[in-house]
Write an enzyme that holds these catalytic residues in place. Structure first.
Site, PDB file in Angstrom:
ATOM      1  N   GLU A  32      29.787  14.532  64.046  1.00  0.00           N
ATOM      2  CA  GLU A  32      29.551  13.731  65.253  1.00  0.00           C
ATOM      3  C   GLU A  32      28.595  14.539  66.137  1.00  0.00           C
ATOM      4  OE1 GLU A  32      31.864  11.671  69.049  1.00  0.00           O
ATOM      5  OE2 GLU A  32      33.035  12.685  67.487  1.00  0.00           O
ATOM      6  N   ARG A 257      41.220  23.767  56.815  1.00  0.00           N
ATOM      7  CA  ARG A 257      40.213  24.198  57.784  1.00  0.00           C
ATOM      8  C   ARG A 257      39.995  25.711  57.684  1.00  0.00           C
ATOM      9  NH1 ARG A 257      40.304  20.784  63.114  1.00  0.00           N
ATOM     10  NH2 ARG A 257      39.002  22.477  63.805  1.00  0.00           N
ATOM     11  N   LYS A 267      35.941  22.745  69.257  1.00  0.00           N
ATOM     12  CA  LYS A 267      34.682  22.273  69.849  1.00  0.00           C
ATOM     13  C   LYS A 267      34.852  22.010  71.345  1.00  0.00           C
ATOM     14  CE  LYS A 267      32.093  19.390  67.355  1.00  0.00           C
ATOM     15  NZ  LYS A 267      31.520  18.123  66.823  1.00  0.00           N
TER      16      LYS A 267
END
Length: 552
Positions: A32, A257, A267
């Site tokens: 994104e 992850r 983020k």
């Protein structure tokens, strides 16, 4: 490019190809564009592009741009740069927004099938109706709207008749499902916002859980690789593909992850550090962003090797930051020229060296890589050494310079401390020494041995330089107390995470360029900073120190 080591995803792909379930591998990297990529995204890039390359497949770079309030062209540009810098080329560049019309038509299909409805509940009411992990949800009073009414309302949502947050389109699945993601999730929301790619064409935007599976299906993605937090979303992913009657069925596969000690990977937290000026932008060398690692001096080869070694599994373990540092040392060991830089200078005058004379000493550019050739270093009566390399009253086993002691100057001669000059405050400002011309490096002198070897820079020819030394921005041990003391992570920002010092470098470095990398004797590996270096003064970011206790 390096081959991916064996892992469970590779095994799945191999079996799919061998059994004929798939005749080609097509993956995608779907960020994104709402921030800069970090080392965790680098793992996803290496996995997606690497596996596709290994099986002669394809990888798309796709921007999941379904939330215009948080997205920006700046992030799009930086992501493209980072992917290419890491060494990968995408087969096709796509945007989720390219498919907005088809997504809308598929939503209309869901409404016609009685699988979606327009809901007027407020966000607070929706949360309340959703239930909990132990209690089923309640059906919305608007769930029984007719197909005709839903089609009309959804059309009016698109035309902009409703305010933000006043209506959503929801899937009609099962409010009693043990999987909360299947309790009539939202598919579209009203958002009167300008989009970086589609402008003001749309005022409704698809939700990620609806858009993402459709994007994969439209592009013919065979293996949709994502992290394990999306494992519970997989039933919804499959529901969307099936109920929207997509011809192609991608397979979602989840992996753990990447987490690294002493490293902020959120983020949201990274954006907060940037927005509130705790750091020098998204490319600050203290951040784990790809652009920050690049500015610090990390190489694509080191990052790829680190990700490969960290491995691919279902678990999300924590990797020691020392492992990442190990791989950059290994990569730079053969590539980086050796040089000398004095970070905190102390002047030394060699009283028995001829005034006005300079000799040029030979030294290998990189002893580990003789093909890099030789460099010449000037030597004269006045030099700089490190302040820490002199002590007037040293402790035992201090082998550097002190009154009466003799040390070797790297690539040069033995010198002996004869006199200490101080200012009015009693601070040492100059050391006076003598040198022994018989002890020149490479001369074969064996008359006596010394225990200390110092690096130095010739004062007459030295170039001024700035050195930036980094420590972790937030340490794990400091953050452990965060919840107990009711503090935010910002309360634990290390105030000593950056030390800036002014020193000197060898004159052969006068033409350094941004991102040139060097090993400074005893200090570590450094990168020429692209942001602050000027024609007058080079600025060096320390990439990593020389020593490591890490063992593979």
């Amino acid at each position: 490019m390096e081959h991916q080591p064996s892992n469970f995803i590779r095994s799945i792909i191999k079996e799919d190809l061998e059994t004929g379930k798939r005749d080609q591998v097509i993956t995608r990297f779907p960020p994104e564009p709402n921030g800069y990529l970090h080392i965790g995204h680098a793992k996803s890039i290496v996995i997606n592009f690497g596996l596709a390359d290994d099986f002669n497949g394809k990888t798309n770079l796709r921007f999941d741009d379904t939330n215009p309030l948080k997205e920006d062209q700046e992030y799009v540009d930086s992501i493209k740069e980072d992917v290419q810098w890491l060494g990968y080329e995408w087969d096709e560049l796509r945007y989720a927004s390219d498919y907005f019309e088809e997504m809308y038509e598929r939503a209309v299909l869901l409404i016609k099938k009685g699988k979606a409805y327009v809901d007027d509940l407020t966000p607070e009411e929706m949360r309340e109706y959703r239930g909990t992990l132990t209690e089923p949800g309640k059906e919305s009073p608007y769930r029984s709207r007719s197909v005709e009414e839903n089609l009309d309302l959804f059309d009016r949502m698109r035309k902009g008749e409703f305010e933000n947050g006043s209506k959503v389109l929801r899937a009609k699945i099962d409010m009693a499902s043990p999987n909360l993601n299947l309790r009539d999730p939202a598919l579209y929301r009203v958002s009167h916002a300008t989009h970086h790619n589609t402008g003001d064409k749309w005022c409704i935007y698809p939700m990620y859980d609806y858009a993402h599976p459709l994007e994969d299906a439209i592009e013919g993605i065979t293996h949709s690789l994502c992290t394990t937090e999306f494992e519970d979303h997989r039933p919804l992913y499959n529901w969307v593909v099936e109920e929207c009657e997509m011809e192609h069925q991608p397979q979602q596969i989840e992996f753990g992850r990447l987490n690294i000690t002493n490293t902020v990977m959120s983020k949201r937290k990274l954006k907060q550090l940037v927005d509130e000026s705790y750091v020098d932008g998204w490319d600050d060398p203290r951040l784990p962003t790809v652009s920050g690692l690049r500015r610090k001096g990390y190489t694509p080869e080191a990052i790829r090797a680190f990700v490969q070694e960290a491995g691919v599994s279902k678990g999300s373990g924590v990797v020691d930051e020392a492992m990442l540092e190990h791989f950059v040392r290994e990569d730079l060991k053969m590539k980086a020229p050796r040089t000398m830089g004095v970070l905190k200078p102390l002047k030394v005058v060699i009283t028995n060296y001829p005034e006005g004379e300079t000799e040029w000493l030979d030294a290998e550019i990189n002893p580990e890589n003789p093909e890099m050739g030789m460099r010449q270093i000037p030597f004269s009566r006045e030099i700089y050494i490190e302040q820490e390399d002199f002590m007037e009253n040293p402790p035992k086993k201090y082998f550097r310079l002190f009154p009466g002691n003799e040390v070797r100057l790297k690539h040069a001669y033995f010198i002996k401390c004869e006199e200490v000059i101080k200012n009015e405050e009693g601070e040492v400002v100059e050391i006076r020494c003598t040198y022994d011309p018989e002890t020149k490096s490479g001369s074969g002198f064996t008359g006596r041995k010394v225990k200390g070897t110092l690096h130095w820079v010739d004062a007459t020819h030295a170039l001024p330089a700035e050195f930036r030394l980094y420590e972790p921005l937030i340490r794990d041990e400091d953050q452990k107390a965060e919840e107990a003391e009711d503090k935010t992570f910002l309360d634990y920002v290390n105030k000593n995470s950056l030390e800036v010092v002014q020193g000197f470098i060898e004159p052969n470095m006068k033409d350094v360029q941004s991102h040139d990398k060097f090993q400074f004797f005893r200090h570590g590996y450094f990168n020429v900073d692209p942001k602050h270096t000027t024609a007058e003064k080079a600025v060096f970011n320390r990439t990593v120190s020389l020593k490591s206790s890490f063992k593979l």
